[in-house]
Enzyme design. Structure first.
Site, mmCIF file in Angstrom:
data_model
loop_
_atom_site.group_PDB
_atom_site.id
_atom_site.type_symbol
_atom_site.label_atom_id
_atom_site.label_comp_id
_atom_site.label_asym_id
_atom_site.label_seq_id
_atom_site.Cartn_x
_atom_site.Cartn_y
_atom_site.Cartn_z
ATOM 1 C CE LYS A 77 -4.140 -1.810 2.239
ATOM 2 N NZ LYS A 77 -5.145 -1.567 3.276
ATOM 3 C CG ASP A 117 -8.454 0.675 3.850
ATOM 4 O OD1 ASP A 117 -9.184 -0.176 3.299
ATOM 5 O OD2 ASP A 117 -7.222 0.579 3.912
#
Ligand code: ATR
Length: 292
Positions: A77, A117
């Site tokens: 990420k 997220d």
């Protein structure tokens, strides 16, 4: 056949996937495939095991061979964020989190790198606790890793103005608070002392640590001091009802499990790649849980 012609034909069958190393644990293929079937979309969502040394080649190649985009999971990420930021395609949310979980490709290139997220966390919280009032929230966030950072950004964007971070390694909590010092929110750091956490000032408790996950120790907090209207949520979803959530429910508090965050964070990517806004349904929850 010309390249553009070949690509047009390819794009009648839509392709997306998740890159991680390893990637076999990811629930994303199961959940996107459920939606592809539900909406009768011609396409596929595949797990791609990409070793760190192959990451940049993958990011160059997949947009050019007809992928519509990707999810990005551990450990990529932050590296994908760095790559996308250099290209100037990382959006504001990704820049504030310093990590990317969703990439969108068009005409052979990455056109957007974002992080869903935070919105996934907030939508799950709202669906599990519809009475939640961000402006009246005093949040206590346990943990200071990547997940905590995304959740804190989500809370701030939803309107929360008071957040306390507690982490076993206090220096990491302080570094996180420092990184977020320009955010429009008071962010405090307190000592992690599991047996004696002061919960009396908080009405939202969020566990972002791995405690409570299968194979890990439980999080043993004494929830007595939490107010009756407090909400407790856990990002751990294996098991679905962690000890923390069981304790919260036993005290009559609103307890929101972490599975919905996984499901809701997936929706923006699906919509961008496959052209349909998907619903997070009970059938989807059951389907993804069955993989447990
Ligand atoms: P993620 O990116 O998913 O947040 P991470 O960066 O590895 O993952 O963060 C895991 C979090 O769980 C950290 O806050 C970690 O605390 P430390 O910073 O002190 O490592 C926390 N954590 C993991 N195991 C823990 C334990 N046994 N007790 C307390 N906190 C723990």
């Amino acid at each position: 056949m010309r390249y553009s012609e070949a690509m047009e034909k390819q794009q009648e069958f839509l392709l997306a996937g998740v890159i991680g190393w390893p990637v076999s644990h990811s629930r994303s293929p199961a959940l996107h495939t459920f939606w592809l079937n539900e909406y009768h979309i011609k396409g596929a969502y595949v797990p791609l095991a990409v070793a760190p040394e192959n990451l940049l080649d993958t990011l160059e190649l997949l947009p050019r061979i007809g992928f519509s985009g990707l999810n990005v999971t551990v450990p990529h990420k932050e590296a994908v964020f760095a790559f996308a930021d250099k290209l100037g395609v990382a959006d504001r949310v990704a820049r504030r989190i310093g990590a990317v979980n969703t990439l969108i490709f068009e005409r052979g290139k990455i056109v957007n790198a974002t992080n869903t997220d935070c919105i996934g966390f907030i939508q799950n919280l709202i669906s599990g606790a519809p009475h939640w009032k961000p402006a009246k929230t005093r949040a206590l966030v346990l943990g200071a890793g990547g997940a905590a950072r995304g959740i804190i950004i989500g809370l701030i964007d939803a309107g929360v103005r008071h957040i306390t971070i507690l982490n076993r390694t206090r220096a990491k909590a302080e570094a996180l608070a420092e990184a977020l010092k320009d955010e429009p929110c008071e962010i405090r750091v307190d000592d992690w002392n599991e047996c004696n956490v002061d919960l009396s000032q908080s009405n939202l408790l969020v566990n972002t640590t791995t405690l409570g996950m299968h194979g890990q120790e439980n999080l043993n907090l004494n929830l007595t001091d939490l107010s009756k209207d407090a909400i407790v949520t856990d990002i751990v979803y294996t098991p679905l009802k962690t000890k923390l959530l069981q304790d919260a429910a036993a005290r009559g508090l609103t307890a929101v499990d972490g599975l919905g965050m996984l499901l809701h964070q997936a929706a923006p990517g699906f919509e961008a790649w496959f052209g349909m806004k998907p619903q997070v349904s009970q059938a989807l929850r059951t389907h993804v849980l069955m993989g447990e």
